[in-house]
Design a protein around this motif. Sequence first.
Motif, short mmCIF file in Angstrom:
data_model
loop_
_atom_site.label_atom_id
_atom_site.label_comp_id
_atom_site.label_asym_id
_atom_site.label_seq_id
_atom_site.Cartn_x
_atom_site.Cartn_y
_atom_site.Cartn_z
N LEU A 165 4.73 -2.44 3.04
CA LEU A 165 4.63 -3.81 2.56
C LEU A 165 4.44 -4.71 3.77
O LEU A 165 5.28 -4.71 4.68
CB LEU A 165 5.90 -4.21 1.80
CG LEU A 165 6.04 -5.68 1.40
CD1 LEU A 165 4.97 -6.08 0.38
CD2 LEU A 165 7.44 -5.95 0.84
N TYR A 166 3.32 -5.43 3.82
CA TYR A 166 3.06 -6.38 4.89
C TYR A 166 3.31 -7.79 4.39
O TYR A 166 2.87 -8.16 3.29
CB TYR A 166 1.61 -6.31 5.36
CG TYR A 166 1.23 -5.07 6.13
CD1 TYR A 166 1.75 -4.81 7.39
CD2 TYR A 166 0.32 -4.16 5.58
CE1 TYR A 166 1.38 -3.67 8.09
CE2 TYR A 166 -0.05 -3.02 6.28
CZ TYR A 166 0.47 -2.78 7.54
OH TYR A 166 0.11 -1.66 8.23
N TYR A 174 9.54 -1.31 -5.18
CA TYR A 174 8.10 -1.05 -5.01
C TYR A 174 7.38 -1.09 -6.36
O TYR A 174 6.32 -1.72 -6.49
CB TYR A 174 7.90 0.30 -4.32
CG TYR A 174 6.51 0.86 -4.47
CD1 TYR A 174 5.43 0.30 -3.78
CD2 TYR A 174 6.26 1.95 -5.32
CE1 TYR A 174 4.15 0.81 -3.93
CE2 TYR A 174 4.98 2.46 -5.46
CZ TYR A 174 3.93 1.89 -4.76
OH TYR A 174 2.66 2.38 -4.92
N PHE A 175 7.93 -0.43 -7.36
CA PHE A 175 7.25 -0.38 -8.66
C PHE A 175 7.23 -1.75 -9.35
O PHE A 175 6.27 -2.07 -10.07
CB PHE A 175 7.90 0.67 -9.56
CG PHE A 175 7.57 2.09 -9.16
CD1 PHE A 175 6.25 2.52 -9.10
CD2 PHE A 175 8.58 2.98 -8.82
CE1 PHE A 175 5.93 3.82 -8.72
CE2 PHE A 175 8.27 4.27 -8.43
CZ PHE A 175 6.95 4.69 -8.39
N ARG A 176 8.24 -2.56 -9.13
CA ARG A 176 8.22 -3.92 -9.68
C ARG A 176 7.13 -4.75 -9.02
O ARG A 176 6.40 -5.50 -9.69
CB ARG A 176 9.58 -4.59 -9.51
CG ARG A 176 10.69 -3.99 -10.37
CD ARG A 176 11.89 -4.92 -10.47
NE ARG A 176 12.46 -5.25 -9.18
CZ ARG A 176 13.40 -4.53 -8.56
NH1 ARG A 176 13.86 -3.41 -9.13
NH2 ARG A 176 13.88 -4.90 -7.40
N LEU A 177 6.98 -4.61 -7.70
CA LEU A 177 5.90 -5.32 -7.01
C LEU A 177 4.55 -4.84 -7.51
O LEU A 177 3.64 -5.64 -7.76
CB LEU A 177 6.00 -5.08 -5.50
CG LEU A 177 7.16 -5.72 -4.74
CD1 LEU A 177 7.05 -5.39 -3.26
CD2 LEU A 177 7.20 -7.22 -4.93
N GLN A 178 4.40 -3.53 -7.65
CA GLN A 178 3.13 -2.96 -8.12
C GLN A 178 2.79 -3.49 -9.51
O GLN A 178 1.62 -3.85 -9.78
CB GLN A 178 3.24 -1.45 -8.15
CG GLN A 178 1.97 -0.76 -8.62
CD GLN A 178 2.10 0.76 -8.63
OE1 GLN A 178 2.73 1.34 -7.75
NE2 GLN A 178 1.51 1.42 -9.61
N GLU A 198 0.83 -1.20 0.00
CA GLU A 198 0.00 0.00 0.00
C GLU A 198 0.86 1.26 0.00
O GLU A 198 1.89 1.32 0.66
CB GLU A 198 -0.90 0.03 1.23
CG GLU A 198 -1.78 1.26 1.32
CD GLU A 198 -2.46 1.38 2.67
OE1 GLU A 198 -3.57 0.85 2.81
OE2 GLU A 198 -1.86 1.97 3.58
N ARG A 199 0.40 2.22 -0.77
CA ARG A 199 0.99 3.56 -0.72
C ARG A 199 -0.12 4.54 -0.38
O ARG A 199 -1.20 4.51 -0.97
CB ARG A 199 1.64 3.95 -2.04
CG ARG A 199 2.25 5.36 -2.02
CD ARG A 199 2.93 5.70 -3.32
NE ARG A 199 3.41 7.09 -3.32
CZ ARG A 199 3.98 7.68 -4.37
NH1 ARG A 199 4.16 7.01 -5.50
NH2 ARG A 199 4.36 8.95 -4.29
N MET A 200 0.15 5.40 0.60
CA MET A 200 -0.86 6.37 1.04
C MET A 200 -0.21 7.74 1.24
O MET A 200 0.90 7.83 1.75
CB MET A 200 -1.54 5.91 2.32
CG MET A 200 -2.58 6.89 2.85
SD MET A 200 -3.45 6.26 4.31
CE MET A 200 -4.56 5.09 3.53
N VAL A 201 -0.95 8.77 0.85
CA VAL A 201 -0.55 10.15 1.09
C VAL A 201 -1.54 10.77 2.05
O VAL A 201 -2.76 10.67 1.86
CB VAL A 201 -0.50 10.96 -0.23
CG1 VAL A 201 -0.24 12.43 0.07
CG2 VAL A 201 0.56 10.40 -1.17
N ARG A 202 -1.03 11.42 3.08
CA ARG A 202 -1.88 12.13 4.04
C ARG A 202 -1.48 13.59 4.09
O ARG A 202 -0.28 13.91 4.09
CB ARG A 202 -1.78 11.51 5.43
CG ARG A 202 -2.55 10.21 5.60
CD ARG A 202 -2.68 9.87 7.07
NE ARG A 202 -3.59 8.75 7.27
CZ ARG A 202 -3.21 7.48 7.35
NH1 ARG A 202 -1.94 7.18 7.23
NH2 ARG A 202 -4.10 6.52 7.54
#
Length: 298
Positions: free
Chosen positions: A87-88, A131-135, A16-20
């Motif tokens: 990443l969990y 991260y981008f490879r996983l995505q 997960e990627r989140m912006v707050r």
Amino acid sequence: MEAVIYYGETAGISLERMVRKGSFSMHVKHFHNQYEIFYLIEGKRRFFFNNRSYVVEGGTLILVDENVIHMTTAWSNEDIGHDRIILYIDKSKMEQLEKLFPNLGLVRFFHEHYGVFPLDKRQQADFLSFYFRLQQELDHKRRHFSSMVDLEILRYFIGFMREKHQNARIEAPQSSKHSKYDTIYEVADYISTHYMENMSLDALASRFFISKYHLCRSFKEITGYGIKEYLHIHRIQKAKLLLEETDASVTKIAQILGYDSTTHFERVFKTYMNLSPLKYRRLLNTVTYQNTPTPSGY
């Protein structure tokens, strides 16, 4: 305001990627059965675990071992927000990866080397590429994508283990020989080793020569937890272990952990685990229970 930029999952793994925007502090469970890889892209956060607090800035990687008590909070009232990736990896999945490459010692590595790691520019680029490879694999779901996700994770951590990474410094002012940070760290250490004993706020304040007011305020400021909450969470973490690994009754476990009544223990346990101790044990006998944090937990 928050926005989930990306979320994807496969068996035993979620990304997960989140912006707050604005100030945010974590208000959900503080330990779970998963290994957690937390990367802060931008912003500044306070991260507390192992009874110590760290100020974390963009470009920092945090590795969290399973069932480690942890908390992330806004670093100040002027916090303007942050952008982060998590990443969990479920415990069962990590054990599966361990079997693929037993000589790698991935589980032992997390047990012994979890921590806060500032990355240099190249290392930051390496993590974002990972991260981008996983995505890409999770999005396209091409043939054997789950196996590719596993291999990407193994590949990243083999690279991580090959390099020398220095843990970040704990949060503490340089000018004071014995600051409020030192006192609160001592209090946190004491709670984490004496949590099964009867522990009143008065006795705790007296032991560390601090007023109850300043103890409560400083503990919350530095750790993100209230005193009672920190005591309860250590007890529930131990209760979870006793329910998993022993046949002790719920009443006996409540007594071991210092609760004056089984009802009180059951109420606190349900607060953190979302089900009663008895239901938790029954669930363990039928399926592997995963205490999965919601995507908005951090």
